[in-house]
Design a protein around this motif. Structure first.
Motif, PDB file in Angstrom:
ATOM      1  N   GLY A 186      68.649 -34.684 -46.806  1.00 30.05           N
ATOM      2  CA  GLY A 186      67.670 -33.782 -46.205  1.00 30.05           C
ATOM      3  C   GLY A 186      68.037 -32.324 -46.220  1.00 30.05           C
ATOM      4  N   VAL A 187      69.050 -31.923 -47.003  1.00 35.04           N
ATOM      5  CA  VAL A 187      69.452 -30.523 -47.047  1.00 35.04           C
ATOM      6  C   VAL A 187      68.278 -29.645 -47.502  1.00 35.04           C
ATOM      7  CG1 VAL A 187      70.336 -30.713 -49.417  1.00 35.04           C
ATOM      8  CG2 VAL A 187      71.178 -28.898 -47.912  1.00 35.04           C
ATOM      9  N   ALA A 188      68.150 -28.477 -46.882  1.00 34.86           N
ATOM     10  CA  ALA A 188      67.089 -27.539 -47.269  1.00 34.86           C
ATOM     11  C   ALA A 188      67.419 -26.937 -48.632  1.00 34.86           C
ATOM     12  CB  ALA A 188      66.944 -26.448 -46.226  1.00 34.86           C
ATOM     13  N   ARG A 189      66.408 -26.872 -49.507  1.00 37.44           N
ATOM     14  CA  ARG A 189      66.624 -26.374 -50.875  1.00 37.44           C
ATOM     15  C   ARG A 189      65.834 -25.113 -51.187  1.00 37.44           C
ATOM     16  NH1 ARG A 189      64.369 -31.862 -53.111  1.00 37.44           N
ATOM     17  NH2 ARG A 189      62.876 -31.123 -51.556  1.00 37.44           N
ATOM     18  N   THR A 190      64.867 -24.808 -50.361  1.00 40.52           N
ATOM     19  CA  THR A 190      63.992 -23.658 -50.609  1.00 40.52           C
ATOM     20  C   THR A 190      63.821 -22.870 -49.319  1.00 40.52           C
ATOM     21  OG1 THR A 190      61.951 -24.823 -49.994  1.00 40.52           O
ATOM     22  CG2 THR A 190      62.708 -25.054 -52.289  1.00 40.52           C
ATOM     23  N   ASP A 208      66.112 -36.981 -25.084  1.00 42.30           N
ATOM     24  CA  ASP A 208      64.764 -37.182 -25.631  1.00 42.30           C
ATOM     25  C   ASP A 208      64.562 -36.473 -26.958  1.00 42.30           C
ATOM     26  OD1 ASP A 208      64.137 -38.751 -23.493  1.00 42.30           O
ATOM     27  OD2 ASP A 208      62.823 -37.308 -22.498  1.00 42.30           O
ATOM     28  N   TRP A 209      65.273 -35.373 -27.160  1.00 43.92           N
ATOM     29  CA  TRP A 209      65.063 -34.617 -28.398  1.00 43.92           C
ATOM     30  C   TRP A 209      65.552 -35.379 -29.638  1.00 43.92           C
ATOM     31  CZ3 TRP A 209      69.171 -32.945 -31.441  1.00 43.92           C
ATOM     32  CH2 TRP A 209      70.440 -32.944 -30.855  1.00 43.92           C
ATOM     33  N   MET A 210      66.365 -36.417 -29.445  1.00 46.75           N
ATOM     34  CA  MET A 210      66.778 -37.239 -30.584  1.00 46.75           C
ATOM     35  C   MET A 210      65.578 -37.894 -31.256  1.00 46.75           C
ATOM     36  SD  MET A 210      70.267 -39.147 -29.305  1.00 46.75           S
ATOM     37  CE  MET A 210      70.121 -40.309 -30.662  1.00 46.75           C
ATOM     38  N   GLN A 211      64.554 -38.221 -30.470  1.00 46.34           N
ATOM     39  CA  GLN A 211      63.350 -38.806 -31.043  1.00 46.34           C
ATOM     40  C   GLN A 211      62.677 -37.822 -31.992  1.00 46.34           C
ATOM     41  OE1 GLN A 211      60.801 -40.382 -27.918  1.00 46.34           O
ATOM     42  NE2 GLN A 211      62.582 -40.925 -26.671  1.00 46.34           N
ATOM     43  N   ASN A 212      62.685 -36.536 -31.601  1.00 49.54           N
ATOM     44  CA  ASN A 212      62.122 -35.510 -32.486  1.00 49.54           C
ATOM     45  C   ASN A 212      62.887 -35.444 -33.792  1.00 49.54           C
ATOM     46  OD1 ASN A 212      61.757 -34.707 -29.514  1.00 49.54           O
ATOM     47  ND2 ASN A 212      60.252 -33.385 -30.515  1.00 49.54           N
ATOM     48  N   ILE A 213      64.220 -35.526 -33.713  1.00 51.90           N
ATOM     49  CA  ILE A 213      65.052 -35.458 -34.915  1.00 51.90           C
ATOM     50  C   ILE A 213      64.776 -36.641 -35.832  1.00 51.90           C
ATOM     51  CG2 ILE A 213      67.424 -35.580 -35.783  1.00 51.90           C
ATOM     52  CD1 ILE A 213      66.723 -32.857 -34.673  1.00 51.90           C
ATOM     53  N   HIS A 214      64.738 -37.853 -35.263  1.00 52.95           N
ATOM     54  CA  HIS A 214      64.499 -39.039 -36.082  1.00 52.95           C
ATOM     55  C   HIS A 214      63.121 -38.994 -36.747  1.00 52.95           C
ATOM     56  CE1 HIS A 214      68.217 -40.643 -34.815  1.00 52.95           C
ATOM     57  NE2 HIS A 214      67.846 -41.081 -33.625  1.00 52.95           N
ATOM     58  N   GLN A 215      62.135 -38.501 -36.012  1.00 52.06           N
ATOM     59  CA  GLN A 215      60.791 -38.399 -36.589  1.00 52.06           C
ATOM     60  C   GLN A 215      60.758 -37.333 -37.672  1.00 52.06           C
ATOM     61  OE1 GLN A 215      58.334 -40.597 -35.475  1.00 52.06           O
ATOM     62  NE2 GLN A 215      57.321 -39.917 -37.344  1.00 52.06           N
ATOM     63  N   TYR A 216      61.462 -36.220 -37.447  1.00 56.52           N
ATOM     64  CA  TYR A 216      61.491 -35.140 -38.444  1.00 56.52           C
ATOM     65  C   TYR A 216      62.216 -35.597 -39.711  1.00 56.52           C
ATOM     66  CZ  TYR A 216      61.857 -30.383 -40.295  1.00 56.52           C
ATOM     67  OH  TYR A 216      61.758 -29.264 -41.085  1.00 56.52           O
ATOM     68  N   LYS A 231      62.277 -38.667 -40.843  1.00 63.84           N
ATOM     69  CA  LYS A 231      61.368 -39.595 -41.521  1.00 63.84           C
ATOM     70  C   LYS A 231      60.216 -38.867 -42.209  1.00 63.84           C
ATOM     71  CE  LYS A 231      58.322 -43.532 -40.520  1.00 63.84           C
ATOM     72  NZ  LYS A 231      57.795 -44.431 -39.444  1.00 63.84           N
ATOM     73  N   ASP A 232      59.634 -37.903 -41.505  1.00 68.38           N
ATOM     74  CA  ASP A 232      58.432 -37.234 -42.010  1.00 68.38           C
ATOM     75  C   ASP A 232      58.737 -36.123 -43.008  1.00 68.38           C
ATOM     76  OD1 ASP A 232      57.022 -38.884 -40.332  1.00 68.38           O
ATOM     77  OD2 ASP A 232      56.704 -37.359 -38.784  1.00 68.38           O
ATOM     78  N   PHE A 267      63.984 -36.673 -45.127  1.00 68.70           N
ATOM     79  CA  PHE A 267      64.334 -37.758 -46.043  1.00 68.70           C
ATOM     80  C   PHE A 267      63.446 -37.806 -47.272  1.00 68.70           C
ATOM     81  CE2 PHE A 267      66.519 -40.613 -42.637  1.00 68.70           C
ATOM     82  CZ  PHE A 267      67.568 -39.684 -42.560  1.00 68.70           C
ATOM     83  N   LYS A 268      62.310 -37.167 -47.203  1.00 70.40           N
ATOM     84  CA  LYS A 268      61.407 -37.130 -48.366  1.00 70.40           C
ATOM     85  C   LYS A 268      61.874 -36.124 -49.423  1.00 70.40           C
ATOM     86  CE  LYS A 268      57.259 -38.686 -45.921  1.00 70.40           C
ATOM     87  NZ  LYS A 268      55.867 -38.356 -45.521  1.00 70.40           N
ATOM     88  N   ARG A 269      62.879 -35.297 -49.056  1.00 71.54           N
ATOM     89  CA  ARG A 269      63.376 -34.308 -50.013  1.00 71.54           C
ATOM     90  C   ARG A 269      64.303 -34.917 -51.063  1.00 71.54           C
ATOM     91  NH1 ARG A 269      65.079 -29.936 -45.336  1.00 71.54           N
ATOM     92  NH2 ARG A 269      62.956 -29.377 -44.701  1.00 71.54           N
ATOM     93  N   ASN A 270      64.871 -36.058 -50.758  1.00 65.04           N
ATOM     94  CA  ASN A 270      65.860 -36.655 -51.650  1.00 65.04           C
ATOM     95  C   ASN A 270      65.203 -37.730 -52.505  1.00 65.04           C
ATOM     96  OD1 ASN A 270      67.336 -35.718 -49.054  1.00 65.04           O
ATOM     97  ND2 ASN A 270      68.897 -35.776 -50.616  1.00 65.04           N
TER      98      ASN A 270
END
Length: 425
Positions: free
Chosen positions: A69-73, A408-416, A418-419, A422-425
């Motif tokens: 998930g590393v940022a590339r742009t 609770d913020w861990m839920q935000n991280i896991h959702q981010y 997934k959405d 992880f789609k970057r790789n």
């Protein structure tokens, strides 16, 4: 998910307990709300930047790990920063490096081909976020880092190149500050040094001094930008034995030239107490201090900041001695073994927690006991404070600022992940 009424009930108990010690929890939260951290952008992309993102990291810089998930742009990096900022209570800043310039024509540029307008992308984004920006010169990961030297190099051509870069960082920082209407703090750290014992320790520092004076020759409005200088004990790999820009060098340079000094918590010997530096520095200057909050593990390894004893001592010193308003706090770490957005949030929230704990002390009472040589009271109260329910006040602070409470913020991280990530790789 933590219920709001649970937070409120716990806070009311904590508020009462602290009041018994003469501490106003509401005042402490208001004080913390005024502290803007400078969140370092380079955690999000492993310090590659956008000028030449495929270049190998050199000059004492190294990142370990390959978490997905590393940022590339630029858009990916600012999206990640937006997510992190939404999970950190309060309003903060973002610190850039010159390698994060976004060329308007989309072409790769040399470090010294950067123009101030190449930071318009960041300025426009910062305006949307309602935040400020800081800056750093990039004196590493370039072919002109020769024999671990830049502005202190014996090679005049190398030296001149990096002097030009230093001037350019100041021009860019002034542009950013002018456009955003708030001070852009411009930090200088250079990796110059020797791996083994040098014969001549004097001449490199004289070259560094002359180079810095040349870089600083042009005045800028301090409302737009101010320069700060960051020393180091040693670096790895390559400058373990001698660092040209040592702590003492830059401390003296900042004081005599009217600039800020940068203290990086990871740049000192492991047995040094960084928190003891502040009261030894401030009496000699009218300028502020820039503080890089980082976490070394045996050396300057830039681990994600946690609320450890070293951080607690740092924040206590700043709060107890009333130096917080003269200290600009920035984060500086990079860990690619964990979610990079989570690393930002963990580090920032840990710093805020340590600050809040320091603010929840009856400081005037403790000082009076000390002045009266009542060291028994001082010891008892400081020990009892360790078990006071400051966590309940922290949860209320998060709730008041519209950020997730507890884990609770861990839920935000896991959702981010997934959405988005992880789609970057």
């Amino acid at each position: 998910m933590v219920k709001a009424e649970t937070v409120d009930k716990a806070y009311e108990v904590a508020k009462e307990r602290y009041a018994e010690m003469g501490v106003d929890t509401e005042a402490a939260m208001k004080q913390l709300e005024k502290v803007a951290l400078s969140i370092h952008c380079w955690q999000g992309d492993d310090i590659h930047g956008f000028l030449n993102p495929d270049a190998e990291l050199t000059g004492g810089i190294a990142v370990t790990g390959n978490y997905p998930g590393v940022a590339r742009t630029p858009d990916e990096l600012t999206a990640d920063l937006h997510e992190a900022l939404s999970l950190i209570p309060g309003t903060h800043k973002v610190a850039l490096h010159m390698i994060y310039a976004v060329a308007k024509d989309g072409k790769k540029k040399d470090f010294n081909d950067i123009r101030p307008e190449d930071f318009d992308y960041w300025i426009d984004w910062a305006k949307k976020e309602g935040i400020g920006l800081d800056n750093n010169g990039t004196f590493f990961s370039h072919p002109n880092v020769k024999d671990n030297m830049t502005v202190a190099s014996p090679d005049k051509a190398i030296r001149d190149y990096w002097i030009e870069h230093g001037k350019l960082t100041r021009e860019v920082s002034n542009y950013i500050g002018e456009k955003l209407g708030q001070t852009c703090y411009n930090n200088f750290w250079v990796p110059d040094g020797f791996k083994d014992n040098p014969i001549d320790k004097r001449t490199p520092r004289e070259r560094l001094l002359a180079s810095l004076d040349e870089i600083e020759a042009k005045p800028y409005d301090e409302k737009n930008t101010q320069d700060s200088f960051e020393g180091k004990l040693f670096g790895a790999p390559g400058i373990e034995s001698y660092t040209v820009g040592s702590h003492l060098f830059y401390d003296n340079y900042a004081i005599t030239r009217g600039h800020l000094w940068t203290i990086d918590a990871g740049h000192f010997h492991p047995t040094e107490d960084v928190s003891d530096k502040f009261a030894a520095y401030f009496p000699f200057t009218k300028k502020d201090l820039f503080m890089h909050v980082s976490r070394p593990v045996r050396w300057d390894s830039d681990h994600t900041v946690i609320m450890d004893e070293a951080l607690v001592r740092i924040t206590r010193s700043l709060v107890r001695d009333n130096y917080l308003e003269r200290t600009h706090l920035g984060l500086d770490f990079f860990d690619a073994t964990i979610n990079r957005v989570a690393a930002w949030v963990v580090g920032a929230r840990a710093t805020q927690k340590a600050l809040l704990q320091a603010m929840l002390e009856p400081i005037d009472q403790l000082k009076q006991a000390e002045y009266d040589a009542d060291f028994t009271t001082r010891l008892i109260e400081t020990e009892e404070l360790k078990s006071m329910p400051f966590g309940a006040v922290w949860d209320k602070f998060c709730q008041n600022n519209g950020t997730p409470v507890g884990m609770d913020w861990m839920q935000n991280i896991h959702q981010y992940e997934k959405d988005v990530q992880f789609k970057r790789n």
